[in-house]
Motif scaffolding. Structure first.
Motif, short mmCIF file in Angstrom:
data_model
loop_
_atom_site.label_atom_id
_atom_site.label_comp_id
_atom_site.label_asym_id
_atom_site.label_seq_id
_atom_site.Cartn_x
_atom_site.Cartn_y
_atom_site.Cartn_z
N LYS A 199 -3.08 30.03 6.19
CA LYS A 199 -3.13 31.49 6.39
C LYS A 199 -4.17 31.85 7.45
CE LYS A 199 -4.60 35.46 3.86
NZ LYS A 199 -5.04 35.89 2.54
N ALA A 200 -3.81 32.81 8.27
CA ALA A 200 -4.69 33.22 9.36
C ALA A 200 -6.03 33.73 8.83
CB ALA A 200 -4.01 34.31 10.18
N GLN B 226 -19.04 42.18 23.57
CA GLN B 226 -17.91 42.16 24.49
C GLN B 226 -18.00 43.35 25.44
OE1 GLN B 226 -15.80 39.97 25.05
NE2 GLN B 226 -14.90 39.02 23.24
N ARG C 116 -5.26 42.90 15.11
CA ARG C 116 -5.50 41.54 15.62
C ARG C 116 -5.62 41.53 17.14
NH1 ARG C 116 -1.46 40.11 12.16
NH2 ARG C 116 0.01 39.38 13.72
N ARG D 264 -9.22 43.25 17.73
CA ARG D 264 -10.43 42.63 17.22
C ARG D 264 -10.48 41.16 17.53
NH1 ARG D 264 -12.73 40.65 11.63
NH2 ARG D 264 -11.30 39.01 12.26
N ASP D 265 -9.37 40.47 17.30
CA ASP D 265 -9.41 39.03 17.48
C ASP D 265 -9.19 38.61 18.91
OD1 ASP D 265 -9.78 39.05 14.81
OD2 ASP D 265 -7.79 38.30 14.26
N ARG D 266 -8.51 39.49 19.68
CA ARG D 266 -8.15 39.06 21.03
C ARG D 266 -8.74 39.95 22.11
NH1 ARG D 266 -2.14 38.47 18.84
NH2 ARG D 266 -2.77 37.17 17.10
N SER D 267 -9.50 40.95 21.72
CA SER D 267 -10.17 41.82 22.70
C SER D 267 -9.22 42.33 23.78
CB SER D 267 -11.31 41.08 23.39
OG SER D 267 -12.14 40.48 22.46
N ASN D 268 -7.93 42.41 23.42
CA ASN D 268 -6.94 42.74 24.42
C ASN D 268 -6.74 44.26 24.45
OD1 ASN D 268 -5.12 42.22 26.39
ND2 ASN D 268 -3.81 40.88 25.15
N GLN E 68 -9.64 34.32 21.29
CA GLN E 68 -8.31 34.87 21.56
C GLN E 68 -7.28 33.76 21.49
OE1 GLN E 68 -8.04 37.28 25.04
NE2 GLN E 68 -10.13 38.04 24.83
N ASN F 261 -0.46 30.75 1.17
CA ASN F 261 -1.28 31.95 1.27
C ASN F 261 -2.77 31.64 1.16
OD1 ASN F 261 -1.55 34.81 1.54
ND2 ASN F 261 -2.04 34.92 -0.65
N PHE G 242 -1.12 44.27 13.25
CA PHE G 242 -0.90 43.54 14.50
C PHE G 242 -1.81 44.11 15.60
CE2 PHE G 242 1.79 43.10 18.46
CZ PHE G 242 1.43 41.78 18.69
N GLN H 105 -4.42 35.92 32.20
CA GLN H 105 -5.00 37.26 32.07
C GLN H 105 -6.50 37.22 32.31
OE1 GLN H 105 -4.97 39.06 28.16
NE2 GLN H 105 -4.72 41.11 29.01
N LEU H 106 -7.13 36.18 31.79
CA LEU H 106 -8.58 36.09 31.91
C LEU H 106 -8.98 35.58 33.30
CD1 LEU H 106 -9.58 34.70 28.41
CD2 LEU H 106 -9.36 37.06 29.16
N ASN I 227 -6.12 42.07 4.30
CA ASN I 227 -6.94 41.41 3.29
C ASN I 227 -6.20 40.35 2.50
OD1 ASN I 227 -9.72 42.13 2.89
ND2 ASN I 227 -8.98 44.22 2.82
N GLY J 85 -8.62 35.39 11.03
CA GLY J 85 -9.30 36.01 12.16
C GLY J 85 -9.66 35.03 13.27
N ASN K 249 -8.65 42.86 29.29
CA ASN K 249 -9.12 41.97 28.23
C ASN K 249 -10.63 41.91 28.37
OD1 ASN K 249 -9.99 39.57 26.84
ND2 ASN K 249 -7.82 39.03 26.71
N LEU K 250 -11.34 42.20 27.30
CA LEU K 250 -12.80 42.28 27.40
C LEU K 250 -13.41 40.97 27.89
CD1 LEU K 250 -13.84 44.35 24.28
CD2 LEU K 250 -13.65 45.09 26.65
N GLY L 179 4.51 36.11 9.19
CA GLY L 179 4.71 37.47 9.70
C GLY L 179 5.55 38.35 8.79
N TYR M 51 6.40 39.82 17.86
CA TYR M 51 5.48 40.22 16.79
C TYR M 51 5.57 41.71 16.54
CZ TYR M 51 3.44 35.61 16.69
OH TYR M 51 3.27 34.27 16.54
N SER N 132 -6.76 32.96 17.90
CA SER N 132 -6.08 34.01 17.16
C SER N 132 -4.56 33.97 17.39
CB SER N 132 -6.65 35.37 17.55
OG SER N 132 -5.91 36.40 16.95
N THR O 235 -2.69 39.01 2.83
CA THR O 235 -1.82 37.99 3.40
C THR O 235 -2.09 37.71 4.87
OG1 THR O 235 -0.18 39.60 4.08
CG2 THR O 235 0.07 38.69 1.87
N ALA O 236 -2.93 38.52 5.50
CA ALA O 236 -3.14 38.41 6.95
C ALA O 236 -1.80 38.44 7.68
CB ALA O 236 -3.93 37.16 7.30
N ALA P 51 -18.24 43.24 29.28
CA ALA P 51 -17.13 43.77 30.06
C ALA P 51 -17.60 44.87 31.00
CB ALA P 51 -16.03 44.30 29.15
#
Lengths: 353, 372, 553
Positions: free
Chosen positions: C270-271, C139, B331, B334-338, C501, C332, B328, C537-538, B312, C273, B120-121, B320, B143, C504, B314-315, C143
């Motif tokens: 709605k999510a 990052q 995400r 980009r979002d979790r740097s995992n 994270q 939505n 997935f 994890q972190l 774009n 990011g 993980n970054l 889900g 997921y 998210s 519905t995300a 890292a």
């Protein structure tokens, strides 16, 4: 089995008329060949008969019933295409049985009839094969098999032999003729090859530029061509046509433009001094006699000899069963048989009787 | 490739210089050996430096890249010197091979290594090997499975797209008025980026308040035209947008296929008494199978990468229902740097795609080969 | 001023004068030199400088250009001159990494620093990144430890990653004095910007959620009558607590206002990011942030998530309960939808958002609510959850307010790699301090820069009124921000590594909850499990240490 009447049928694409009112009556069981040079409209006429092209004017009747607006499937005709148009994804048996299947006939009947047709055409060993596994001649036979299985009222052939080599063509020609005799079905056969037309047809329809030039049996066409076009088209080598004038006052003869006299036994009334073509087929020359030609080339095929020569300044070809000594560049006596001469009007090209 | 190589061998110029002179061979071997040793030494030094065993102060891995490039050139030159004609022939393909090794094979293998690490970054520890943990996580990741199930729906939707595309292709292949205009018009969606489509259609046309599609739906008596708020409707809306973009692609392929069909075969079927439907079923459709399979397989491969429209519009929502594996993974990265887990997801998905497509190809091959 | 607002104004052809007349934009402060005499707190000389820079480029002169930035930078150089001798940094080369969004950020910094470079003799090279490339690049640098820049523009949420790893240089005292850190709004003061008691950040920006509502709804006689008729408690008015927000939202379902469908609060299920989590946060902070407890998202000693405690679950349940009363497609709607497609376009009466809704309400061409929009700090709660006792406390002071300091704005940081070279270190800090200067801040709030108010001196209503703003509007707007920034119980975002994270994965689970696949509690528990996993994890111990440092405990 049916008769077919083509009555004043024409075809136009916009303002361009390609078939100008063609009429042919075909009695039941006759083998008619449509012949003519490329672009004469013979294939279009055939496709109109098949229902693949709409008719611009005129009527097509099968057994007296007008079929102008009937789709192909309701005309009960079968067609053999130039490219054979076999279904590449179906076996020979499936190809041949396709029309019957479309008609919804029982499977057993289909198999039975396919088998019979295959026997006629020597295709029994190939029934399970795909078209790509067959030779050209075999494919050709499958295409015919597909047609005869249906037992249609009329068979249509669109230059079916043009993709075969010369030897196979001769053989298939005979086979088709024999088949026709055996089935006694009306057939319309399109070709540009006058030999095919002569050898196979009961009657020939000669077409040019969308017009009928002459309809008749092969020998009628051969012996009494209606005009210079038919005269030149039927027969190989073509009929010699020499320009000149008919002379009937006094001695009856034909005088070429070079002043050479050619023998003539019959001439129409009052045709003295009429400008005309003197038509004589190459095989109707006899060696010797009073007409002398200057030989340019002599070719021999073994069975016959072709002599390329000039009578005066006009080129002629003579064909002789006898061996002729090669006398290229020298004069040789070769005289037309006056009984076989055809005269044509110089302007209209029409036959003079 | 091997075929053409064999052919070349038989060409006259192969005899021009069958074997190189001995001097060249020695020099070539020496050069190659030197370059290889240099490459290995730099590799070792950089690795030791990166592992912190020795401190040489490398700022990046670029020196290794340069050495690799030099080695690649020397390798090519030495092949010519050592093997003469054969070496020259090899030199034609070497750049492509070495490029592929550097840009595809190495990253894939390196990615495989990363897939088995916990990286993980944002983690203080940095990258750690963690064996099969990522794979275990993946197997238990609802997921991922949810997204994979959605992919099944999306792939099935390709069949519907195919049916529509085939219909349109038949229409455009027929003698209709303004055929050229329609051919271009139907191609337009293909020229748009899916991102643009998701904004134009998903976010404007299908917008709940003022969007024309919603307005029309209200006019037709649907009080609450929320295209993305219930799972199946949202999924269908995404499929519809995806179809809008991709049907033209299939349509073009199928149209090309239709135009290549011999006209006489179809005429033969007409004469043989086939109705329009029978002619399609018995003749056109079977003959189009190879093209159809190509179009379907290409589209399925594209479809398996579906992400942009979903991200774009519905995300992945609602809940889900429209999520795709790619969105997935997006995400996770980009979002979790995992990176470790994200790479495992990507590699597993790659394997799934390869196996799936290979199975399709095998299954489809019997239709693909039936050409004349 | 956000550049998007500025461009929107320009696009619809408003001259600066027209904008000022409508009393609209934060950024249009640009106004005339009349400000000169109005700035009460500043000295005569400062006031003259502040008015002078506000005239660059001036009213109706279009967007500022590089020449303008250079001029402003030069005029604001006095603070630097008092700490640095001319030519002192000759031969020093610095590298600056930041954004180039909308041609701002780094692009204006370049102009601002031109005269600084000329004066000090230092040379700056620039690493410009697009927003999308910024996070991965940073990052990666973090890292892999490959820091190839000396000065960094960075959002506070990344402090955990950068400062927590010791990659940043500690701020020298002379810098603190030069930039007048006491002027910062309260929430940007320590511990924000500090780690383990050390100060790292020079702020150039501020951010918080405030409460945007439609005044016309809450003065509507018909709605007031209906409210009474249905037997609701109290007078019809702007909700001050989330309990009231819920009540009003459910009440408005099926009502109309001015012939249009009336809708209450706008949730963003709605999510988005990770950013979508801020909006649950805005609903939850009043429940979860106890005045006696600095922590509200995690337990301090264990990093045990509080997301599944009764306070957060209540906030999630609130969303579930309110959604059926909101717009038909609310499921939505992401935050951007709620603010721009819904609220500004006239759908809904209440929304949480950053400052842009206020500045956009009267200038955006899609906004139809210019005359009726009003602002407040986020609603409070009648009771607040006490994590220590597990009880809901009713405070004697009344409802508990805890404004959500969502995202902490941009700051400028100096990297630790300059520490070994005193001259370079001083140069880097001097450059950063120049950008964080008080007067420059005024100019940046007034013109498109990508940055918003972050200093108390920027909230002088008199300046804005002198500049032509409607007093009621601007004071209401500025108050909602400054009261949030300076609130004693403000909920400040934990600056721990990987905070996005956590957001998210929470969004993913919340999406399922809002779609009805799980209950609020089940969803919250699932988030807690996922968060524990991220923490492990972190590195849990490090996370705890960094969390404590970020809270200043």
């Amino acid at each position: 089995m049916a008769s077919m009447d083509i009555v004043n049928v024409g075809k136009a694409y916009g303002s361009l008329t390609v078939i100008h009112g063609v009429s042919v009556e075909i009695p039941d069981g006759e083998f008619v060949v449509l012949v003519g040079p490329s672009g004469c409209g013979k294939s279009t006429l055939l496709r109109m008969v098949a229902g693949l092209e709409p008719i611009t004017f005129g009527d097509i009747r099968i057994d007296g019933q007008v079929v102008n607006d009937l789709p192909p499937k309701d005309r009960d005709i079968a067609m053999v295409f130039q490219s054979y148009a076999l279904y590449p994804h179906k076996t020979v048996a499936e190809n041949m049985g396709f029309a019957l299947k479309m008609r919804g006939e029982p499977k057993a009947d289909i198999d039975d009839r396919v088998k019979k047709a295959a026997e006629i055409l020597d295709l029994v060993p190939y029934l399970a094969r795909y078209p790509r596994q067959l030779s050209g001649g075999q494919r050709q036979r499958v295409a015919m098999g597909r047609a005869i299985v249906r037992d249609p009222k009329v068979f249509l052939f669109d230059e079916p032999l043009s993709n075969l080599d010369a030897k196979l063509r001769v053989q298939m020609r005979a086979e088709i003729k024999e088949l026709q005799r055996r089935l006694a079905t009306t057939m319309i056969y399109v070709t540009h090859d006058q030999v095919e037309a002569m050898t196979m047809a009961d009657r020939i329809v000669v077409l040019r530029d969308g017009r009928v030039e002459q309809i008749g049996s092969p020998l009628e066409l051969y012996d009494k061509p209606a005009n210079t076009f038919v005269a030149g088209f039927i027969g190989s080598p073509s009929m010699n046509l020499l320009k000149g004038h008919i002379r009937t006052s006094g001695a009856r003869f034909f005088e070429t433009d070079d002043g050479i006299r050619l023998p003539l036994v019959r001439a129409p009334e009052g045709s003295d001094d009429r400008p005309a073509f003197y038509g004589i087929r190459p095989e109707h020359f006899a060696l010797g006699g009073e007409v002398t030609a200057n030989v340019t080339v002599v070719e021999t095929t073994g069975s016959e000899t072709q002599v390329f020569a000039r009578i005066g300044n006009q080129k002629v070809i003579g064909v002789f069963r006898d061996r002729v000594e090669d006398r290229s560049g020298q004069p040789m006596a070769m005289t037309p048989n006056p009984a076989s001469v055809n005269l044509f009007d110089l302007k209209t090209g029409l036959r003079l009787d | 490739m091997s075929q053409s190589m064999t052919l070349v061998t038989n060409e006259p110029f192969a005899v021009r210089r069958a074997a190189p002179a001995g001097k060249h061979v020695l020099l070539g071997r020496a050069m190659l050996a030197f370059a290889t040793i240099t490459f290995l030494v730099v590799l070792a030094l950089q690795s030791l430096d990166a592992m912190g065993v020795i401190a040489l102060g490398f700022e990046s891995w670029r020196p290794l890249l340069y050495v690799y490039l030099i080695w690649a050139v020397v390798f090519g030159v030495s092949q010519v010197m050592i093997r003469g004609e054969a070496g020259e022939r090899a030199a034609f393909v070497l750049p492509a091979v070495l490029f592929t090794v550097a840009m595809v094979i190495f990253p894939t293998i390196f990615g495989l290594y990363i897939a088995f690490t916990d990286w993980n970054l944002s983690a203080v520890e940095g990258r750690r090997f963690n064996g099969l943990d990522n794979l275990r996580t993946l197997l238990a990741d609802t997921y991922f499975w949810n997204a994979l199930l959605n992919m099944v729906y999306y792939v099935l939707a390709v069949l519907a797209q195919y049916a529509i595309a085939f219909g349109l292709a038949l229409l455009l292949n027929a003698e209709i008025k303004a055929r050229k205009f329609f051919r271009v018009a139907f191609l337009l969606p293909l020229m748009l980026s899916p991102v643009a489509v998701s904004w134009m259609i998903g976010k404007s046309l299908m917008e709940y308040r003022f969007g024309p599609a919603a307005t029309l739906a209200r006019y037709l008596g649907w009080d609450n035209p929320a295209f993305f708020s219930t799972p199946w409707l949202a999924r269908l809306s995404i499929m519809a947008m995806d179809a809008w973009v991709s049907i033209p692609f299939m349509m073009v392929l199928l149209l090309a296929g239709l135009q290549a069909l011999p006209a006489e075969i179809k005429e033969a079927a007409r004469v043989d008494g086939a109705t329009g439907w029978q002619s399609f079923k018995e003749i056109t459709f079977p003959l189009m199978l190879p093209v159809s399979m190509t179009a379907l397989i290409l589209r399925i491969i594209f479809e398996l990468k579906l992400a942009d429209i979903v991200i774009n519009v519905t995300a992945g929502g609602p809940g889900g229902a429209t999520d795709t594996v790619s969105s997935f993974i997006f995400r996770e990265y980009r979002d979790r740097s995992n990176v470790g887990y994200g790479t495992m997801l990507a590699e597993v998905y790659l394997v799934i795609i390869i196996v799936f497509v290979a199975l399709i190809l095998k299954w489809a091959s019997r239709w693909m080969q039936r050409t004349n | 001023m956000k550049v998007s607002d500025f461009e929107r104004m320009m696009a619809i052809g408003l001259s600066r004068r027209a904008i000022l007349k409508t009393g609209a934009s934060l950024g249009a402060l640009a106004a005339a030199g009349t400000i000169l005499d109005a700035v009460g707190s500043a000295s005569a000389q400062d006031a003259s400088l502040r008015s002078q820079i506000l005239r660059i480029p001036g009213v109706g002169k279009g967007s500022p250009t590089d020449a303008d930035w250079q001029k402003v930078g030069e005029l604001c150089l006095n603070a630097t001159k008092s700490n640095v001798a001319q030519g002192e940094f000759a031969g020093v080369a610095l590298s600056f990494m930041g954004l180039n969004n909308q041609n701002l950020h780094n692009v204006i910094f370049r102009g601002f620093l031109k005269s600084w470079e000329d004066y000090t003799g230092a040379k700056i090279s620039w690493i410009d990144l697009a927003q999308a490339d910024y996070n991965p690049r940073l990052q990666q640098a973090i890292a892999t430890g490959t820091v190839d820049f000396d000065i960094l523009e960075m959002g506070a949420p990344f402090e955990g990653d950068v400062c927590g790893k010791g990659l940043a240089s500690e701020m020298p005292d002379w810098v603190k004095a030069q930039i007048d850190m006491d002027d910062y709004v309260d929430y940007l003061k320590a511990p924000v910007g500090t780690w383990d008691g050390k100060t790292y950040r020079i702020s150039v920006d501020g951010d918080c959620h405030n409460f945007n509502y439609r005044a016309d709804y809450f003065t509507d006689a018909g709605l007031a009558k209906a409210w009474k008729d249905e037997g609701h408690e109290g007078e019809w008015g702007v909700p001050k607590t989330w309990q009231k927000v819920q009540e009003v939202t459910k009440f408005l379902k099926g009502k109309t206002i001015g012939g249009m469908e009336a809708i209450g609060y706008l949730d963003a299920p709605k999510a988005w990011g990770g950013f979508g989590f801020y909006f649950l946060g805005s609903r939850a902070t009043a429940y979860a942030k106890h005045p006696d407890d600095k922590a509200w998202l995690f337990d301090v000693d264990t990093m045990k998530p509080r997301i599944n405690n009764p306070a957060w679950v209540r906030a999630i349940q609130d969303v579930i309960d309110a959604l059926p009363s909101e717009s038909g497609d609310q499921l939505n709607a992401d935050p951007g939808t709620t603010a721009f497609q819904q609220f500004l376009a006239g759908t809904g009466s209440m929304v949480s958002w950053w400052g842009d809704v206020g500045s956009g309400a009267r200038t955006s061409d899609t906004s139809v609510i210019g005359d009726s929009v009003a602002f407040d700090i986020l609603p409070g709660s009648d009771d607040v959850y006490n994590s220590k006792t597990g009880q809901w406390d009713k405070l004697s002071s009344g409802p508990n307010h805890a404004p959500n300091m969502a995202y902490l704005g941009w700051g400028v940081y100096v990297m630790a790699r300059v520490d070994s070279d005193e001259k370079k270190k001083k140069a880097a800090w001097s450059a950063a301090a120049h950008l964080g200067g008080k007067d420059l801040a005024l100019w940046m709030a007034a013109y498109p820069s990508g940055f918003q108010c972050y200093r108390k001196s920027q909230f002088d209503t008199k300046e804005w009124v002198e500049a032509g703003y409607d007093e009621a509007f601007i004071s209401n707007y500025l108050a909602s921000q400054s009261n949030s920034y300076n609130h004693p119980n403000a909920a400040i975002e934990p600056r721990i590594p990987g905070i996005f994270q956590y957001y998210s994965v929470a969004e993913d689970e919340l999406a399922k909850v809002f779609a009805g696949q799980m209950t609020a509690q089940e969803g919250a528990d699932a988030i807690a499990v996922a968060w524990e996993k991220i923490t492990d994890q972190l590195g849990r111990d490090k996370q705890i240490a960094l969390y404590k440092a970020s809270l200043g405990v």
